[in-house]
Design a protein around this motif. Sequence first.
Motif, PDB file in Angstrom:
ATOM      1  N   GLY A   4      51.861  38.539  41.839  1.00 28.86           N
ATOM      2  CA  GLY A   4      51.023  37.954  42.880  1.00 28.86           C
ATOM      3  C   GLY A   4      49.558  37.989  42.504  1.00 28.86           C
ATOM      4  O   GLY A   4      49.201  37.800  41.335  1.00 28.86           O
ATOM      5  N   SER A   5      48.682  38.248  43.466  1.00 27.97           N
ATOM      6  CA  SER A   5      47.243  38.223  43.208  1.00 27.97           C
ATOM      7  C   SER A   5      46.543  39.322  43.999  1.00 27.97           C
ATOM      8  O   SER A   5      47.058  39.811  45.004  1.00 27.97           O
ATOM      9  N   SER A   6      45.382  39.696  43.516  1.00 21.21           N
ATOM     10  CA  SER A   6      44.569  40.702  44.190  1.00 21.21           C
ATOM     11  C   SER A   6      43.106  40.425  43.866  1.00 21.21           C
ATOM     12  O   SER A   6      42.794  39.783  42.857  1.00 21.21           O
ATOM     13  N   HIS A   7      42.221  40.889  44.728  1.00 22.76           N
ATOM     14  CA  HIS A   7      40.792  40.683  44.514  1.00 22.76           C
ATOM     15  C   HIS A   7      40.087  42.032  44.527  1.00 22.76           C
ATOM     16  O   HIS A   7      40.381  42.895  45.359  1.00 22.76           O
ATOM     17  N   PHE A   8      39.150  42.198  43.591  1.00 24.77           N
ATOM     18  CA  PHE A   8      38.398  43.446  43.466  1.00 24.77           C
ATOM     19  C   PHE A   8      36.924  43.140  43.722  1.00 24.77           C
ATOM     20  O   PHE A   8      36.263  42.525  42.875  1.00 24.77           O
ATOM     21  N   PRO A   9      36.389  43.516  44.867  1.00 20.21           N
ATOM     22  CA  PRO A   9      34.983  43.214  45.172  1.00 20.21           C
ATOM     23  C   PRO A   9      34.040  44.077  44.338  1.00 20.21           C
ATOM     24  O   PRO A   9      34.422  45.135  43.838  1.00 20.21           O
ATOM     25  N   ALA A  10      32.824  43.594  44.203  1.00 21.31           N
ATOM     26  CA  ALA A  10      31.794  44.379  43.510  1.00 21.31           C
ATOM     27  C   ALA A  10      31.306  45.476  44.444  1.00 21.31           C
ATOM     28  O   ALA A  10      30.873  45.202  45.563  1.00 21.31           O
ATOM     29  N   GLN A  11      31.390  46.723  43.990  1.00 25.22           N
ATOM     30  CA  GLN A  11      30.931  47.870  44.770  1.00 25.22           C
ATOM     31  C   GLN A  11      29.880  48.626  43.967  1.00 25.22           C
ATOM     32  O   GLN A  11      30.072  48.863  42.764  1.00 25.22           O
ATOM     33  N   PRO A  12      28.771  49.009  44.588  1.00 24.84           N
ATOM     34  CA  PRO A  12      27.714  49.709  43.854  1.00 24.84           C
ATOM     35  C   PRO A  12      28.249  50.937  43.114  1.00 24.84           C
ATOM     36  O   PRO A  12      28.969  51.754  43.679  1.00 24.84           O
ATOM     37  N   GLY A  13      27.899  51.024  41.840  1.00 25.42           N
ATOM     38  CA  GLY A  13      28.271  52.190  41.051  1.00 25.42           C
ATOM     39  C   GLY A  13      29.715  52.236  40.608  1.00 25.42           C
ATOM     40  O   GLY A  13      30.169  53.251  40.085  1.00 25.42           O
ATOM     41  N   ILE A  14      30.459  51.129  40.777  1.00 25.28           N
ATOM     42  CA  ILE A  14      31.880  51.123  40.443  1.00 25.28           C
ATOM     43  C   ILE A  14      32.206  50.003  39.463  1.00 25.28           C
ATOM     44  O   ILE A  14      31.875  48.835  39.687  1.00 25.28           O
TER      45      ILE A  14
END
Length: 272
Positions: free
Chosen positions: A25-35
């Motif tokens: 399937g699919s997944s989304h990884f948001p931009a998180q500060p320091g990660i």
Amino acid sequence: MDRLSALLMRLDFSADTFFEGAFCGSSHFPAQPGIGHLHLVRRGPATFTHDDGTRLRVDQPALVFYPRPLAHGLDTGAGTARLLCASVRLAGGGDAVIDSLPPCLHIPLAQLPAMAGVLELLFDEAQHGGLGQKLVLNRLCDVLIVQLLRHALASKLISASRLFGLSDAALAKALAAMHDHPGRHWTVASLATLCGMSRSRFAHQFHAAIGCPPAQYLMGQRMLRAQALLQQGRLVQDVALEVGYGSQPAFTRAFRASTRLSPRDWLAQGGN
């Protein structure tokens, strides 16, 4: 202590595994500060999509490393991929150091024979691990990232001079100035002033840390910017002025000294 060890200890990085197994399937990884994120694709296919529209399709076993925050999607289409995913926390100071890394490193496992032992331990722990499994996986991912950066430095996928130079707080302002504005008329004295040093101390410390004099480093940055502009189709005379040369002949001489080719010949041979 070697420079890479000192740098990583200063950044205080640590991996936190959050998925291992078959993924469909699919997944989304948001931009998180320091990660950042590390994706180990043991079996594909997997397609990574970035906010700028670029896509990275991975069909063979590979590592995909986002060393700084970057929103991205993961999609396996109609297939099923075998993945291990971890977030990478960067708690220490050093935004400029992190920004000097490529936004994404994609390296097939076939190019990483030195990592075979760690990967074997990682796969075995993921499949058969018992008590403390998550901690073991996290530590093995830490080792994997160190080896990945070691490989990227040795393969020149990462600029060692920029990475380690920016990790030197005393030189960071001068290096950032040359990277951001290579066309300005920088002198050793003006760069030393940015760093709050005397001219002689700055020149000595720069050469010791970077491995070349400031003027040579600046010329290298100018040539990198010039090559990028030429590949965009910019006229040679315009490129010459933008990267700090008063005339096209002066720029051509400097370009030839750096590449052994004139700008036009360099473009004709594919711009490599």
